[in-house]
Scaffold this active site. Structure first.
Site, mmCIF file in Angstrom:
data_model
loop_
_atom_site.group_PDB
_atom_site.id
_atom_site.type_symbol
_atom_site.label_atom_id
_atom_site.label_comp_id
_atom_site.label_asym_id
_atom_site.label_seq_id
_atom_site.Cartn_x
_atom_site.Cartn_y
_atom_site.Cartn_z
ATOM 1 N N CYS A 37 -25.783 -12.102 1.073
ATOM 2 C CA CYS A 37 -27.210 -11.755 1.170
ATOM 3 C C CYS A 37 -27.796 -12.249 2.488
ATOM 4 O O CYS A 37 -27.941 -13.451 2.706
ATOM 5 C CB CYS A 37 -27.946 -12.366 -0.030
ATOM 6 S SG CYS A 37 -29.739 -12.335 0.109
ATOM 7 N N CYS A 40 -31.061 -14.198 2.239
ATOM 8 C CA CYS A 40 -30.781 -15.554 1.744
ATOM 9 C C CYS A 40 -30.437 -16.494 2.898
ATOM 10 O O CYS A 40 -30.865 -17.661 2.910
ATOM 11 C CB CYS A 40 -29.615 -15.525 0.761
ATOM 12 S SG CYS A 40 -29.929 -14.589 -0.757
#
Length: 286
Positions: A37, A40
């Site tokens: 991600c 993230c």
């Protein structure tokens, strides 16, 4: 693996101890993330930096959703990053996506006690006791120590209003960020100051009642009587008086009775009187 005492990796084995039980002592910010991600990866260093800056005021707990799918399913995590704040064993707030640091600070500050909040609490006790000068002195001290704490500004506005300095109280209220302008405390403050201003050079309640006894259609007397009832905290009497003025003379003061009722509702908040008299007001309008 982080070496910071404020950042921990969470698995199903330590989740109960390091999130649920630990959040009874200190807020725990849980970051649900995954190695693939990209947002993230943007968010992680921001959260880590804040954890270091805030020190022991909160713990950052990281859950890799690829490795801890059971925990991710337990919280129905459908998109990442998702960040949840736990207090006393329960998730109390959350956000999704890689928010800017300023927005995350704002999110945290809604839930994490600040040292200056203790001074605000003490000042509010002074206000309840009528020790207004002591409250103002304490709040000014708190403002110097923590100028970014908006709770101090709200308490200062209330203290200045209690001292009779309506101008300073409104100046502080007007300077609050837009999202704080609608807080119940500020709406109440504005409502009370509005009614108090209406009483500048106004006749006494006895004199107003005398005027109404002589002329039942004296709209100004009826309006000022309602204002005195509000300031005297006789809220139901005030609501009845304003409704009667609406019924008799909607045009008085550019619909002043209805506008005053709305300000009274702001002061009363979720008091059952609001529902009752709002319904009666609406029936008069329609």
């Amino acid at each position: 693996m982080s070496t910071s005492p404020y950042i921990i990796e969470i698995t199903k084995d330590n989740y109960q101890t390091d999130v649920i039980e630990r959040s009874a002592q200190v807020p725990v910010l849980v970051d649900f993330w995954a190695p693939w991600c990209q947002p993230c990866k943007i968010l992680m260093p921001v959260l880590a930096n804040l954890a270091e800056q805030y020190g022991e005021k909160f713990i950052l707990a990281k859950i890799n959703t690829e490795e801890e799918q059971e925990l991710a399913a337990q919280f129905a995590i459908r998109s990442i990053p998702t960040v949840k704040l736990f207090v006393n064993g329960q998730p109390v707030d959350e956000f999704a996506g890689a928010l800017p640091e300023a927005d995350i600070r704002k999110f945290l500050d809604q839930h994490i006690p600040r040292e200056s909040d203790a001074l605000v609490d003490q000042a509010e006790q002074f206000l309840l006791q009528g020790a207004i000068d002591d409250a103002l002195a304490l709040l000014k001290q708190a403002k110097t120590a923590d100028p970014a704490n908006s709770n101090i500004d709200i308490a200062l506005a209330q203290a200045y209003a209690a001292s009779g300095n309506a101008e300073k109280a409104l100046e502080i209220a007007d300077g609050l960020p837009a999202d704080l302008q609608e807080k119940p405390e500020i709406r109440v403050l504005r409502g009370l100051l509005f009614f108090e201003k209406q009483l500048e050079n106004a006749p006494s309640e006895a004199a107003l009642q005398e005027r109404l006894d002589r002329d039942d259609n004296d709209s100004e007397a009826r309006y000022l009587l309602a204002v005195r009832q509000v300031v005297g905290q006789r809220y139901e009497d005030a609501a009845q008086t304003l409704l009667e003025l609406m019924r008799r003379d909607r045009s008085f003061g550019d619909d002043a009775a209805r506008k005053a009722l709305l300000r009274l509702f702001d002061i009363l908040g979720d008091d059952p009187l609001v529902h009752r008299y709002r319904s009666r007001m609406m029936s008069l309008i329609y």
